[in-house]
Design an enzyme around this catalytic site. Sequence first.
Site, PDB file in Angstrom:
ATOM      1  N   HIS A  66       7.836  13.085  -8.522  1.00  0.00           N
ATOM      2  CA  HIS A  66       6.934  12.890  -9.653  1.00  0.00           C
ATOM      3  C   HIS A  66       5.470  12.819  -9.226  1.00  0.00           C
ATOM      4  O   HIS A  66       4.577  12.957 -10.057  1.00  0.00           O
ATOM      5  CB  HIS A  66       7.336  11.638 -10.464  1.00  0.00           C
ATOM      6  N   ASP A  96      14.205  12.111  -7.044  1.00  0.00           N
ATOM      7  CA  ASP A  96      12.750  11.906  -7.055  1.00  0.00           C
ATOM      8  C   ASP A  96      12.159  12.053  -5.660  1.00  0.00           C
ATOM      9  O   ASP A  96      11.319  11.252  -5.233  1.00  0.00           O
ATOM     10  CB  ASP A  96      12.391  10.537  -7.644  1.00  0.00           C
ATOM     11  N   SER A 174       3.711   5.246  -5.010  1.00  0.00           N
ATOM     12  CA  SER A 174       4.851   6.153  -5.115  1.00  0.00           C
ATOM     13  C   SER A 174       4.871   7.145  -3.959  1.00  0.00           C
ATOM     14  O   SER A 174       3.862   7.774  -3.638  1.00  0.00           O
ATOM     15  CB  SER A 174       4.789   6.923  -6.435  1.00  0.00           C
TER      16      SER A 174
END
Length: 332
Positions: A66, A96, A174
Amino acid sequence: MTPRGALAPHENTTIALFETARGSVVSITTEERVLDPWSRRAMDVPRGTGSGFVWDDQGHIVTNNHVIAGASGARVRLADGRVLDAALVGTAPQHDLAVLRIDTGLDAPRPLTIGESGSLQVGQSVLAIGNPFGLDWTLTTGIVSALDREIPTRGGATIEGLIQTDAAINPGNSGGPLIDSAGRLIGVNTAIFSPSGSSAGIGFAVPVDTVSRVVPQLISTGTYRPPVLGIRHSDRINQLAAQQGLEGVLVLGVEPGSPAAVAGLRAARQAPSGHLVPGDVITAIDGRAIRSSEDINDALDAYAPGDRVAISLLRDGSELETSVVLASPQSG
């Protein structure tokens, strides 16, 4: 002024871990191509930021899918200040995960030490390194709060088997590494659970056992497409069953039309009392012992869609063996 004195042993350990791992962590800035409505000229504009880390000495960078999804380009900033263009190698949205590649020449940063996540325990100390809110190379600490968690993705799918931690993970973290007290990579920070968008003490990371399975395939082929057996299973249920002397992976569900359904595998059911009544328990795949969900995933990664594999299982206390023809993800 009173002298500070020596740092506590655990402080020295944390500092040493950060200094060792910091050089392997990168900051990622993505760009988005937009069209000027007046001049009709395309241009790249800043889109977002995230974190990543060096996987090997070939310039491969691991991050979250993402972080780079929808971007037209990405640039990687190393701990030594160098900023390099990155090429996309491959993505695995179902986990992911994504892999980029940079050309560092002969002066490549050191890869992180890869650990394993199968033996993690709730309460273990963990450290998260990343670039939250654009603040480069930030360290937060905490513990493993829970295991085998699952969260929905933006596309409506579900990411399973995640590590939950209370180490602060904020936007920009992230794709950064979650490391243990030995300095080994044990997970990739992927998301937080917070209505405000800031850390509320509930963060999630993709376990390194999954990363170690997915990333080599992305580097080799650009995609992650393991064959499908067509069952649902959970390590949490497996561990509870093991406490009762039942070794293997419980089949919790069978997907209609899947190889497991064709082979007649039976799923567990819930008794009127609420207790789980086991159906089939998978104990081996082609002679390879199966004790956890990760064992099944690892075993299937060695095959391709269309391969026939032998499944050893327990059913009603009896040992049985059957075979299935593995399917592709689309048909599974």
